[in-house]
Write an enzyme that holds these catalytic residues in place. Structure first.
Site, PDB file in Angstrom:
ATOM      1  CG  ASP A  14      -1.902   1.334   1.409  1.00 39.25           C
ATOM      2  OD1 ASP A  14      -2.442   1.525   0.368  1.00 39.25           O
ATOM      3  OD2 ASP A  14      -1.809   1.960   2.508  1.00 39.25           O
ATOM      4  CB  SER A  15       0.251   4.857  -0.656  1.00 35.36           C
ATOM      5  OG  SER A  15      -0.856   4.994   0.387  1.00 35.36           O
ATOM      6  CE1 TYR A  18       2.686   5.535  -3.597  1.00 34.64           C
ATOM      7  CE2 TYR A  18       1.200   3.593  -4.353  1.00 34.64           C
ATOM      8  CZ  TYR A  18       2.354   3.957  -3.884  1.00 34.64           C
ATOM      9  OH  TYR A  18       3.418   3.301  -3.852  1.00 34.64           O
ATOM     10  N   GLY A  19      -3.022   9.099  -3.629  1.00 37.55           N
ATOM     11  CA  GLY A  19      -4.386   9.475  -4.349  1.00 37.55           C
ATOM     12  C   GLY A  19      -4.058  10.839  -5.284  1.00 37.55           C
ATOM     13  CB  CYS A  71      -3.118   0.281  -2.563  1.00 41.31           C
ATOM     14  SG  CYS A  71      -3.149   2.131  -2.652  1.00 41.31           S
ATOM     15  CG  ASN A  72      -9.683   0.783  -2.916  1.00 39.50           C
ATOM     16  OD1 ASN A  72      -9.196   0.513  -1.643  1.00 39.50           O
ATOM     17  ND2 ASN A  72     -10.646   0.224  -3.461  1.00 39.50           N
ATOM     18  CB  THR A  73      -4.818   5.034  -5.006  1.00 41.86           C
ATOM     19  OG1 THR A  73      -5.681   5.437  -4.051  1.00 41.86           O
ATOM     20  CG2 THR A  73      -4.296   6.068  -5.732  1.00 41.86           C
ATOM     21  CD  GLU A  96       0.417   6.500   6.222  1.00 39.02           C
ATOM     22  OE1 GLU A  96       1.539   6.520   6.748  1.00 39.02           O
ATOM     23  OE2 GLU A  96      -0.151   5.491   5.728  1.00 39.02           O
ATOM     24  CB  CYS A 122      -9.347   4.821   0.660  1.00 41.77           C
ATOM     25  SG  CYS A 122      -7.937   5.079   1.450  1.00 41.77           S
ATOM     26  CB  THR A 123      -6.746  -0.180   2.141  1.00 42.71           C
ATOM     27  OG1 THR A 123      -5.441   0.601   1.611  1.00 42.71           O
ATOM     28  CG2 THR A 123      -7.177  -1.014   1.076  1.00 42.71           C
ATOM     29  CG  HIS A 124      -5.000   4.836   4.690  1.00 45.27           C
ATOM     30  ND1 HIS A 124      -4.472   4.402   3.387  1.00 45.27           N
ATOM     31  CD2 HIS A 124      -3.914   5.162   5.334  1.00 45.27           C
ATOM     32  CE1 HIS A 124      -3.112   4.658   3.245  1.00 45.27           C
ATOM     33  NE2 HIS A 124      -2.647   5.264   4.574  1.00 45.27           N
TER      34      HIS A 124
HETATM   35  N1  DGL Z   1      -4.672   3.267   1.142  1.00 37.47           N
HETATM   36  C1  DGL Z   1      -4.931   3.971  -0.414  1.00 37.47           C
HETATM   37  C2  DGL Z   1      -6.254   3.404  -0.984  1.00 37.47           C
HETATM   38  O1  DGL Z   1      -6.756   2.357  -0.780  1.00 37.47           O
HETATM   39  C3  DGL Z   1      -4.873   5.448  -0.606  1.00 37.47           C
HETATM   40  C4  DGL Z   1      -4.024   6.271   0.073  1.00 37.47           C
HETATM   41  C5  DGL Z   1      -3.270   7.195  -0.516  1.00 37.47           C
HETATM   42  O2  DGL Z   1      -3.981   8.132  -1.001  1.00 37.47           O
HETATM   43  O3  DGL Z   1      -1.919   7.132  -0.555  1.00 37.47           O
HETATM   44  O4  DGL Z   1      -6.618   4.090  -2.113  1.00 37.47           O
END
Ligand code: DGL
Length: 279
Positions: free
Chosen positions: A13-14, A45-46, A76-78, A155, A187-189
């Site tokens: 993930d990011s 990453y978004g 990570c969805n992104t 984070e 988003c996995t966060h």
């Molecule tokens: N956890 C990431 C996701 O699932 C996104 C976080 C990011 O923007 O880095 O999209």
């Protein structure tokens, strides 16, 4: 590449978001060893261009494969939106499991026909989301929000009040006013702030965390490939971060309820990663 049942599952993930997926994998398959890579040096990453996220994802995949990963979970969805298709083409011998916003189960169960989706800008812009909406929304009205700043708060371990609450209120209140009864965490966060989402949205709103379904998919693929670890002990988890290893180490008990060995890694450039140095 030779994959064996005792090889680890690679997850990336990011940042710490993929830990919500790791947690589900660990709950369903505690004996599996895991390598986890959080690209905290590049988070978030978004808002980044798709090509750059794809380059990062390819380099991280190579890093995990070089350490023996038997399957790669793009937690990570992104990164899934930007790179999953490319990674499958680039590494045809490797099995990948990615994330996509859980619009399907939401659309199947909503009573009001209105659903909120929380995800990053890149996820909403990607072809993967467009295809999920096209295939599964089925006339259900979707309300989207990118929750600016929420990933960074998570984070920092800010899971409760203050800015985190403000961001969620800004995102959810307009959707609630439109009568949504379901929130999809794209988003996995975001699973780490489910208690706060429930406080803001109320207990009646259904919150969908896709992590358990993703873990089941990982399990199915490993079983089908004869790659399930047969040992009975708890598998070792090793964490790698391109950010501050000590910061990640202190967040692990908060987010996961367990600790682990954390190693710092450095990017040479945007397409290659240096070998890790122990924290
Ligand atoms: N956890 C990431 C996701 O699932 C996104 C976080 C990011 O923007 O880095 O999209």
């Amino acid at each position: 590449m030779i994959f064996t049942p005792t090889s680890p599952i690679g997850i990336f993930d990011s940042g710490v978001g993929g830990l919500s997926v790791l947690r589900a994998i660990r709950a369903q398959m505690p004996e599996e060893p895991i390598l986890y890579f959080g690209d905290q040096g590049h988070i978030p990453y978004g808002p980044r261009p798709m090509e750059q996220i794809r380059d990062f994802s390819e380099a991280i995949t190579k890093f995990l494969l070089a350490r023996g990963a038997k399957i790669i979970v793009v937690a990570c969805n992104t990164a899934s939106a930007a790179a999953l298709k490319y990674l499958r083409e680039r590494f045809p011998a490797v099995q990948f499991v990615g994330m996509e916003p859980a619009v399907k189960p939401a659309a199947e169960t909503t009573q009001t026909g209105k659903v909120g989706v929380l995800a990053t800008p890149a996820t909403f812009q990607g072809a993967l989301y467009a295809s999920v909406v096209e295939r599964f929304a089925n006339g259900v009205e979707l309300f989207q929000d990118t929750c600016p700043g929420l990933v960074q708060e998570i984070e920092r371990g800010n899971l409760q009040g203050g800015e985190t609450r403000r961001i969620l209120e800004n995102a959810l209140r307009p959707m609630l006013a439109k009568n949504i009864d379901t929130v999809v965490l794209g988003c996995t966060h975001y699973p780490f702030v489910i208690p706060l989402i429930r406080e803001v949205a109320g207990e009646k709103v259904r919150v969908i965390d896709p992590a358990p379904a993703v873990a089941r998919q990982v399990k199915r693929l490993l079983e089908a490939g004869g790659l399930r670890n047969a040992s009975s002990g708890r598998g070792e988890v090793r964490f790698y971060t391109s950010g501050d290893p000590n910061a990640l180490k202190s967040l692990l008990p908060v987010l996961l309820g367990e600790s682990g060995m954390v190693e710092g890694v450095e990017w040479v450039d945007e397409v290659s990663i240096k070998a890790p140095t122990p924290a």
